[in-house]
Design a protein around this motif. Structure first.
Motif, PDB file in Angstrom:
ATOM      1  N   ALA A  79       6.437   2.456 -10.609  1.00  0.00           N
ATOM      2  CA  ALA A  79       5.402   2.352 -11.636  1.00  0.00           C
ATOM      3  C   ALA A  79       5.171   0.914 -12.092  1.00  0.00           C
ATOM      4  N   MET A  80       5.897  -0.042 -11.542  1.00  0.00           N
ATOM      5  CA  MET A  80       5.746  -1.449 -11.921  1.00  0.00           C
ATOM      6  C   MET A  80       4.545  -2.083 -11.230  1.00  0.00           C
ATOM      7  N   ALA A  81       4.157  -3.257 -11.723  1.00  0.00           N
ATOM      8  CA  ALA A  81       3.181  -4.070 -11.010  1.00  0.00           C
ATOM      9  C   ALA A  81       3.820  -4.559  -9.710  1.00  0.00           C
ATOM     10  N   ASN A  82       2.988  -4.763  -8.678  1.00  0.00           N
ATOM     11  CA  ASN A  82       3.475  -5.202  -7.360  1.00  0.00           C
ATOM     12  C   ASN A  82       4.598  -4.291  -6.856  1.00  0.00           C
ATOM     13  N   ALA A  83       4.383  -2.987  -6.991  1.00  0.00           N
ATOM     14  CA  ALA A  83       5.440  -2.027  -6.670  1.00  0.00           C
ATOM     15  C   ALA A  83       5.834  -2.070  -5.198  1.00  0.00           C
ATOM     16  N   ASN A  84       4.864  -2.279  -4.298  1.00  0.00           N
ATOM     17  CA  ASN A  84       5.193  -2.307  -2.872  1.00  0.00           C
ATOM     18  C   ASN A  84       6.223  -3.378  -2.557  1.00  0.00           C
ATOM     19  N   GLU A  85       6.009  -4.570  -3.135  1.00  0.00           N
ATOM     20  CA  GLU A  85       6.918  -5.680  -2.852  1.00  0.00           C
ATOM     21  C   GLU A  85       8.307  -5.426  -3.438  1.00  0.00           C
ATOM     22  N   VAL A  86       8.350  -4.964  -4.704  1.00  0.00           N
ATOM     23  CA  VAL A  86       9.647  -4.743  -5.345  1.00  0.00           C
ATOM     24  C   VAL A  86      10.377  -3.576  -4.683  1.00  0.00           C
ATOM     25  N   LEU A  87       9.633  -2.511  -4.364  1.00  0.00           N
ATOM     26  CA  LEU A  87      10.254  -1.384  -3.648  1.00  0.00           C
ATOM     27  C   LEU A  87      10.718  -1.809  -2.258  1.00  0.00           C
ATOM     28  N   GLY A  88       9.996  -2.754  -1.653  1.00  0.00           N
ATOM     29  CA  GLY A  88      10.429  -3.263  -0.364  1.00  0.00           C
ATOM     30  C   GLY A  88      11.804  -3.912  -0.461  1.00  0.00           C
ATOM     31  N   PHE A  89      12.022  -4.673  -1.530  1.00  0.00           N
ATOM     32  CA  PHE A  89      13.334  -5.287  -1.737  1.00  0.00           C
ATOM     33  C   PHE A  89      14.384  -4.231  -2.107  1.00  0.00           C
ATOM     34  N   LEU A  90      13.979  -3.239  -2.930  1.00  0.00           N
ATOM     35  CA  LEU A  90      14.916  -2.176  -3.304  1.00  0.00           C
ATOM     36  C   LEU A  90      15.416  -1.439  -2.061  1.00  0.00           C
ATOM     37  N   HIS A  91      14.488  -1.020  -1.232  1.00  0.00           N
ATOM     38  CA  HIS A  91      14.883  -0.287  -0.026  1.00  0.00           C
ATOM     39  C   HIS A  91      15.438  -1.230   1.041  1.00  0.00           C
ATOM     40  N   GLY A  92      15.090  -2.514   0.929  1.00  0.00           N
ATOM     41  CA  GLY A  92      15.745  -3.498   1.784  1.00  0.00           C
ATOM     42  C   GLY A  92      17.236  -3.582   1.467  1.00  0.00           C
ATOM     43  N   CYS A  93      17.568  -3.422   0.183  1.00  0.00           N
ATOM     44  CA  CYS A  93      18.979  -3.394  -0.215  1.00  0.00           C
ATOM     45  C   CYS A  93      19.676  -2.160   0.363  1.00  0.00           C
TER      46      CYS A  93
ATOM     47  N   PRO B 296       9.124   0.401   6.022  1.00  0.00           N
ATOM     48  CA  PRO B 296       8.307   0.457   4.800  1.00  0.00           C
ATOM     49  C   PRO B 296       7.820   1.841   4.409  1.00  0.00           C
ATOM     50  N   MET B 297       8.199   2.885   5.112  1.00  0.00           N
ATOM     51  CA  MET B 297       7.580   4.191   4.885  1.00  0.00           C
ATOM     52  C   MET B 297       8.013   4.849   3.576  1.00  0.00           C
ATOM     53  N   PHE B 298       9.280   4.767   3.241  1.00  0.00           N
ATOM     54  CA  PHE B 298       9.721   5.363   1.978  1.00  0.00           C
ATOM     55  C   PHE B 298       9.075   4.654   0.778  1.00  0.00           C
ATOM     56  N   PRO B 299       9.120   3.307   0.706  1.00  0.00           N
ATOM     57  CA  PRO B 299       8.433   2.641  -0.408  1.00  0.00           C
ATOM     58  C   PRO B 299       6.942   2.966  -0.479  1.00  0.00           C
ATOM     59  N   ALA B 300       6.281   3.040   0.680  1.00  0.00           N
ATOM     60  CA  ALA B 300       4.851   3.340   0.685  1.00  0.00           C
ATOM     61  C   ALA B 300       4.571   4.732   0.132  1.00  0.00           C
ATOM     62  N   ALA B 301       5.424   5.698   0.450  1.00  0.00           N
ATOM     63  CA  ALA B 301       5.236   7.055  -0.075  1.00  0.00           C
ATOM     64  C   ALA B 301       5.413   7.087  -1.587  1.00  0.00           C
ATOM     65  N   VAL B 302       6.362   6.325  -2.103  1.00  0.00           N
ATOM     66  CA  VAL B 302       6.567   6.267  -3.556  1.00  0.00           C
ATOM     67  C   VAL B 302       5.356   5.643  -4.238  1.00  0.00           C
ATOM     68  N   VAL B 303       4.841   4.545  -3.687  1.00  0.00           N
ATOM     69  CA  VAL B 303       3.653   3.898  -4.270  1.00  0.00           C
ATOM     70  C   VAL B 303       2.451   4.839  -4.207  1.00  0.00           C
ATOM     71  N   ALA B 304       2.324   5.583  -3.118  1.00  0.00           N
ATOM     72  CA  ALA B 304       1.226   6.551  -3.014  1.00  0.00           C
ATOM     73  C   ALA B 304       1.295   7.571  -4.143  1.00  0.00           C
TER      74      ALA B 304
END
Length: 469
Positions: free
Chosen positions: A193-207, A391-399
């Protein structure tokens, strides 16, 4: 009637009709009905749970809300860091199965089918988390997630480290699954729900991918090079879970249930359970169930491939134990890099189109992995498959954050993430059950079929616009 307009040459016609006054007075009886309307509102409020009272607010006409970012307010820097560490632990947890399966088979004298039960256990855990997640947020807030997720991890790893009988091992993996489910759903919904969610979720799931990368590397090295028993690896996991408990609880201590309910009031007139609204009322139910089934298949692909790849490379590609273990490291490294790199590409071309492109590429690479029986070709292609799956899990969350109203983010995304996470248990178990009869070579056709199915599910999602608040 005509009257002069001062000294001007124009005249203003001002008709006076007394019956208009009496017509306006007809509004008074309607206003007198307001008490009964208020009574109806009170009756409806009585059906809303006490811990969700502010959920009965009417829908606002306009909402202008400044989204949180990873560094605003300032406490988010620490909180995001804590969630990153949690996902490292989750990745280590999930990626440990693959490297230790051959050693569990030997230590407990197990068949493919029986050893596959360790994949089925988290299925129960994730589904329990899907059912309990919304209530946990409403009652205890993010503080509840920050406590129960790490403590369940810690308990599981302590029990596993004493290498109990195999049936006990299967049960404690359920606890680890519940912990993963709470954190997976809670932190995805918050950051999504944050701004720039794709990028931050990318780092989250990158972890998550980072944890999944280092787990096979360290555990395989400990077992094959240092010659220690497989359960020594869980001493490392105990330390990681203890750090997770301290950092998460400290970061989210002030995020109580009251704070969560105030920040997430309903934006619809419907009362009752938010989970029921998200899963049984259209249009939200269509988004939630398609996303949940998509994630079910995606996580199934991710964990089945990561979990069985070591056994596949040893038994089918005839690789050495250490080299085969490094194949799993390459796969998870590909996922990590894909989440970091493609996390910046995906929002620029749109989530819907991006995943519609990534999935066919992953399918082509998986076919190459399957049909070219060369060890080094398999090593390279499985790493590239991981890159495009990343990137598929983060993309589904942003969707979901774009297609669902804010008050359904935690219940909807939480259900989809936790339900989807159970795919990491169900499909690897299915692979093991089929491998019992047909051999582990069945891994590749199952993965190709799952990739095709989740592509169809993804294409069934509505067109995405801006986030709905």
């Amino acid at each position: 009637m005509e009257r002069r307009n001062g000294g001007a040459s124009t005249a203003v016609l001002a008709p006076i009709e007394l019956d208009q006054v009496s017509k306006k007075q007809e509004v008074l009886p309607i206003a007198s009905k307001m008490p009964s309307s208020a009574a109806t509102s009170q009756e409806r409020e009585s059906t809303v749970p006490l811990n969700d009272r502010n959920g009965d607010l009417p829908s606002p006409n306009t909402v202008t809300e400044r989204l949180e970012t990873w560094n605003s307010p300032r406490r988010n820097i620490y909180r995001v860091g804590a969630t990153f560490w949690s996902f490292i632990v989750m990745g280590m947890n999930d990626a440990t199965y693959g490297p230790i399966i051959p050693y569990l088979e030997e230590y407990y004298s197990l068949s493919y089918l029986i050893v596959s039960l360790i994949f089925l256990s988290p299925f129960v855990g994730y589904n329990l988390a899907a059912l309990l997640n919304n209530s946990l947020h409403l009652k205890l807030g993010q503080r509840g997630v920050a406590f129960f997720g790490p403590i369940l991890h810690l308990i599981s790893y302590i029990v596993i480290s004493i290498h109990p009988p195999y049936p006990v091992l299967v049960i404690v993996f359920i606890l680890a699954g519940v912990g993963n489910g709470f954190e997976d759903s809670g932190w995805n919904a918050w950051i999504g729900a944050m701004a720039n969610a794709n990028e931050v979720l990318g780092f989250l799931h990158g972890c998550y991918g980072l944890g999944a990368t280092i787990a096979p590397l360290i555990s395989t090295t400990m077992i094959t090079k240092a010659g220690v028993p497989w359960y020594y690896w869980y001493y490392v996991m105990i330390v990681a879970a203890a750090i997770e408990l301290v950092t998460s609880l400290h970061a989210f201590w002030s995020a109580s249930g009251a704070v969560f309910r105030e920040a997430h009031p309903r934006t619809a007139d419907a009362g009752g359970s938010r989970l029921k609204e998200a899963t049984f009322r259209r249009p939200a139910a269509r988004v939630v169930w398609l996303s949940a089934l998509f994630l079910l298949g995606y996580v199934g692909v991710e964990v089945a491939l990561g979990g069985w790849i070591v056994t596949f490379m040893i038994r089918v590609r005839h690789g050495a134990a250490f080299a085969s273990g490094m194949t799993a490291t390459g796969f998870w490294l590909g996922i990590t890099v894909g989440r970091l790199v493609l996390g910046f590409v995906t929002p620029r071309i749109g989530e819907k189109l991006a995943i519609a492109i990534y999935l066919p590429i992953a399918m082509a690479l998986e076919l190459l992995f399957w049909l070219v029986p060369q060890f080094y070709v398999s090593v390279v292609t499985v790493a590239l498959v991981g890159f495009f799956l990343g990137p598929m899990f983060p993309a589904a969350v942003v969707a979901c954050t774009k297609l669902l109203p804010k008050h359904l983010h935690v219940s909807g995304i939480g259900f989809a993430a936790a339900f989807g996470g159970s795919g990491g248990a169900m499909f690897p178990f299915a692979v093991g059950a089929i491998a019992q009869a047909k051999g582990v070579k069945v891994l590749q056709p199952i993965i190709v079929a799952l990739l095709a199915i989740i592509w169809l599910l993804w294409m069934g999602l509505p067109r995405m616009a801006r986030k709905q608040d």
